[in-house]
Design an enzyme around this catalytic site. Sequence first.
Site, PDB file in Angstrom:
ATOM      1  N   ASP A   4       0.864  -1.184   0.000  1.00 29.99           N
ATOM      2  CA  ASP A   4       0.000   0.000   0.000  1.00 29.99           C
ATOM      3  C   ASP A   4       0.896   1.227   0.000  1.00 29.99           C
ATOM      4  O   ASP A   4       2.125   1.117   0.052  1.00 29.99           O
ATOM      5  CB  ASP A   4      -0.948  -0.015   1.205  1.00 29.99           C
ATOM      6  CG  ASP A   4      -2.299   0.624   0.871  1.00 29.99           C
ATOM      7  OD1 ASP A   4      -2.301   1.747   0.323  1.00 29.99           O
ATOM      8  OD2 ASP A   4      -3.336   0.002   1.162  1.00 29.99           O
ATOM      9  N   TYR A  48     -13.780   6.014 -14.054  1.00 29.55           N
ATOM     10  CA  TYR A  48     -13.805   4.739 -13.314  1.00 29.55           C
ATOM     11  C   TYR A  48     -14.309   3.606 -14.198  1.00 29.55           C
ATOM     12  O   TYR A  48     -13.706   2.526 -14.242  1.00 29.55           O
ATOM     13  CB  TYR A  48     -14.692   4.891 -12.077  1.00 29.55           C
ATOM     14  CG  TYR A  48     -14.611   3.735 -11.121  1.00 29.55           C
ATOM     15  CD1 TYR A  48     -13.611   3.678 -10.154  1.00 29.55           C
ATOM     16  CD2 TYR A  48     -15.542   2.705 -11.155  1.00 29.55           C
ATOM     17  CE1 TYR A  48     -13.537   2.628  -9.253  1.00 29.55           C
ATOM     18  CE2 TYR A  48     -15.482   1.649 -10.272  1.00 29.55           C
ATOM     19  CZ  TYR A  48     -14.471   1.610  -9.311  1.00 29.55           C
ATOM     20  OH  TYR A  48     -14.406   0.542  -8.433  1.00 29.55           O
ATOM     21  N   LYS A 101     -12.163   0.345 -15.289  1.00 29.00           N
ATOM     22  CA  LYS A 101     -12.562  -1.007 -14.883  1.00 29.00           C
ATOM     23  C   LYS A 101     -12.950  -1.869 -16.075  1.00 29.00           C
ATOM     24  O   LYS A 101     -12.709  -3.076 -16.091  1.00 29.00           O
ATOM     25  CB  LYS A 101     -13.705  -0.927 -13.872  1.00 29.00           C
ATOM     26  CG  LYS A 101     -13.304  -0.308 -12.539  1.00 29.00           C
ATOM     27  CD  LYS A 101     -12.185  -1.091 -11.842  1.00 29.00           C
ATOM     28  CE  LYS A 101     -11.902  -0.567 -10.454  1.00 29.00           C
ATOM     29  NZ  LYS A 101     -10.862  -1.343  -9.740  1.00 29.00           N
TER      30      LYS A 101
END
Length: 250
Positions: free
Chosen positions: A36, A155, A159
Amino acid sequence: MRLQDKVILITGGASGIGLASVERCLAEGARVAMADLAGSAGAEKAAELDKQYAGRCIFTAVDVTSTEQVNQMVTDVVAKFGRLDGVFNNAGIGGINPADSYPDEDFLRIIDVNLNGVFRVARAALKPMYAQGSGSIVNCASILGVFGQSGTAAYTAAKGGVVNLTRTLALEGAAKGVRVNAIGPGYIDTPLLSLLDDATKQFLIGLHPLGRLGRPEEVANAALFLMSDEASFITGANLMVDGGFTAGKS
């Protein structure tokens, strides 16, 4: 255990679906690299899990928009554990804007994290996986990888790209022993959704025929399955984990 002694790398691993996936993989016997951003809570969480699971969890800081950092992450994981058996390509960000006023900077940032970042991690992971002749990559897509939604041009574009990228990587990796699949979560009950007002949350719940939001561990279970040997004949798939959201749509 389903992932006994397998080495698993999970990006976006410090919270939400990623953290649930780290915990599930550890519980099933894996050695896990939680990846992360450097400023996240990942290092602290990984240290806690490492104590709980007898030295089987490490944290590696990475920004998936940096090819150098991604390549170094994979190099470090292989150096630490000796191999790389599974990757859950889970790092991602959101954003809402109408298309006619979407700033370039915001649009390109979402594409860079959610699509280019997935590619960078997969590209780096394929090298050791090809060398060892085995491996499984799971890319986190979305219900919005197969359907549009107003205000989500960046987005949905990212995706949707992840879904088709997954198919292509699956075709390239098949002859070399590497499987590549995607997961399409519906709306998942993470801390981000806790910021919504009750009416909005109830609206989202109503979109799912099962009558509730998903739980992070339910997506984690799907990722675990696809990275395990139980899914040995599955590649190029996009597994919807969406409470029936997409069942009535075409």
